[in-house]
Design a protein around this motif. Structure first.
Motif, short mmCIF file in Angstrom:
data_model
loop_
_atom_site.label_atom_id
_atom_site.label_comp_id
_atom_site.label_asym_id
_atom_site.label_seq_id
_atom_site.Cartn_x
_atom_site.Cartn_y
_atom_site.Cartn_z
N GLY A 165 -2.76 5.82 -2.79
CA GLY A 165 -4.03 4.88 -4.00
C GLY A 165 -3.55 3.88 -4.57
N GLY A 166 -2.15 3.02 -4.60
CA GLY A 166 -1.22 2.35 -5.53
C GLY A 166 -0.38 1.63 -4.69
N ALA A 167 -0.22 0.36 -5.62
CA ALA A 167 0.65 -0.67 -4.95
C ALA A 167 2.56 -1.06 -5.30
CB ALA A 167 -0.10 -1.66 -4.79
N ASN A 168 3.60 0.08 -4.88
CA ASN A 168 4.65 -0.13 -4.82
C ASN A 168 4.63 1.37 -5.61
OD1 ASN A 168 5.68 -2.46 -3.21
ND2 ASN A 168 4.89 -4.00 -4.87
N THR A 216 -0.23 3.01 -10.81
CA THR A 216 -1.17 4.39 -10.37
C THR A 216 0.02 5.49 -10.78
OG1 THR A 216 -2.53 2.66 -8.85
CG2 THR A 216 -2.69 5.23 -8.47
N LEU A 217 -0.95 6.50 -11.47
CA LEU A 217 -0.44 7.75 -11.19
C LEU A 217 -1.00 9.02 -9.68
CD1 LEU A 217 1.98 10.34 -12.00
CD2 LEU A 217 0.06 10.68 -13.64
N GLU A 253 0.82 -0.80 0.03
CA GLU A 253 0.00 -0.41 0.14
C GLU A 253 1.12 1.34 -0.29
OE1 GLU A 253 -2.55 0.17 3.19
OE2 GLU A 253 -3.32 -2.42 2.79
N GLY A 254 1.41 1.75 -0.95
CA GLY A 254 2.07 2.73 -1.69
C GLY A 254 1.65 4.17 -0.66
N GLU A 255 2.65 4.73 -0.17
CA GLU A 255 2.70 6.19 0.14
C GLU A 255 3.75 6.95 -0.54
OE1 GLU A 255 1.61 5.85 4.91
OE2 GLU A 255 2.39 4.32 4.52
#
Length: 415
Positions: free
Chosen positions: A129-132, A154-155, A87-89
């Motif tokens: 809101g993206g993964a890795n 995801t951008l 769960e990217g940050e």
């Protein structure tokens, strides 16, 4: 002959001596072999080039890419880290108390103080809101941050507020797409973002052999409920790209670099260098788009060509960096574990391929650690950061310095 490289893009954010290099890693809690007893995702190394050592570890999980705040903008004095997590940050990093004290000492005495921390503390963590999430970039005004998340395609864009913190993120999914290599190109995989100006940004899609171009304002305008508030909620945008720039099938575009004009070599106008992770080639594009998108003006391999035409499949280029005069392009070759050196001219030419000093060079950076022109290399699978001295022509030599760091993914000189 090239000019010697400056320390760190955009200058230093503090007093850490020229012998310091901050390393972003893929380390997360529970790792079996931490480098330091207090190791976190960030590792502070010092003593370059004579006796480099990892002296402190702390920080957020898996900060695999670091972005310096831009001087004279709201982002100044901060670091922004892309966290390579399921769960990217994005993490906002601020100078630690010890770093602030060292700054005061530099201002008063002209010498850096000492301490046992990495120099940065985590002030804020915001989901993408993206993964890795693997890469991030600031616009020239330092007012917007963009990030790419590889696994989810995801951008994400978010405003940088007046205090340097990050406001509400807005995420947009890449359009459907795929490429010929089923194991890597079954879906969009965004890997790198680059602002061309304060509104126009490019995103590489390794999964679909394309560069997606977006208008920042279009993304925000199409984001449902997007606003400037400092909230952890991610809002979605149904924005579509303003342009899609196609590359040859199987390229696997990974990282980008803007190429300045080079009049002495007969190169006018702005160009874009694109590393193909899957075809082991550097693609040079003219940034003046035609009806079909950016025009490809040159292709050059990132390594010496073998008799086996399939040898490129065993090599996965990662990052690229320019010499300060723009005449040379350095490309890290994973698999072959080399650095390719490409000279820009009317036709770009691979002029050298040298050993990188270890296994799996993920990121490279030019700097002057300890005053010596050096190419720093993060060896992700070699659990080390090494320094390759540059000769008068800018060609890297054998690794002269080495620091043990677990799973390094990024090197930032002078921090």
């Amino acid at each position: 002959m090239m000019s010697t490289p400056a320390v760190g893009a955009g200058g230093s954010n503090g007093p850490a001596g020229a012998d310091a290099v901050l390393v972003g890693t893929f380390n997360t809690p529970g790792a079996d072999t931490p480098v330091l007893a207090n190791a976190g995702g960030l590792v502070h190394t010092a003593g370059w080039p004579d006796a480099p050592d990892a002296v402190a570890g702390a920080g957020p999980d898996a900060p695999s890419w670091l972005v310096r705040g831009r001087p004279g903008t709201p982002s100044a004095g901060r670091l922004y880290a892309a966290l390579h997590l399921p769960e990217g940050e994005i993490a906002v990093l601020s100078p630690s108390a010890a770093r602030a004290e060292a700054t005061a000492e530099v201002n008063a005495l002209g010498a850096a103080g000492s301490g046992n921390d990495v120099g940065w503390v985590t002030t804020q963590r915001v989901p993408t809101g993206g993964a890795n999430t693997c890469h991030a970039d600031l616009n020239p005004a330092g007012t917007w941050l963009a990030a790419a998340s590889y696994d989810s395609g995801t951008l994400t864009v978010a405003p940088v507020l007046e205090d340097g913190l990050v406001g509400q993120p807005v995420a947009v999914q890449a359009p459907d797409g795929s490429g010929p290599l089923a194991s890597r190109q079954e879906a969009p995989h965004l890997h790198f973002v680059l602002f061309l100006d304060d509104d126009r940004l490019l995103v590489t899609d390794l999964g679909a052999d394309r560069i997606l171009e977006y208008s920042l304002q279009d993304i925000v305008r199409n984001g449902a409920g997007a606003g400037p508030g400092n909230t952890p909620d991610v809002v979605e945008s149904d924005c579509t790209p303003s342009w899609t720039h196609l590359l040859p099938a199987g390229t696997g575009p990974r990282h980008l670099a803007l190429l300045p004009p080079l009049p002495e070599a007969g190169i006018e106008g702005r160009h874009l260098a694109v590393v193909g992770e899957l075809d082991s080639r550097l693609h040079v594009l003219d940034l003046d788009a035609t009806a079909e998108g950016f025009r490809e003006v040159a292709i050059v391999p990132t390594h010496a060509q073998d008799l086996d035409p399939g040898s490129a499949q065993d090599n996965l280029p990662s990052h690229l960096v320019l010499s300060p005069d723009g005449a040379l392009i350095y490309v890290a070759n994973r698999g072959r574990d080399t650095i390719g050196v490409i000279r820009r001219a009317g036709t770009p030419e691979l002029v050298a391929e040298v050993a990188c000093g270890g296994n799996w060079p993920r990121h490279i950076a030019l700097g002057h650690p300890g005053g010596a022109p050096t190419l720093l290399v993060a060896l992700e699978r070699g659990d080390a950061v090494v320094g390759l001295p540059l000769d008068a022509d800018g060609i890297p030599g054998e690794a002269q310095t080495r620091v043990a760091v677990q799973r390094p993914g990024f090197v930032l000189p002078g921090s």
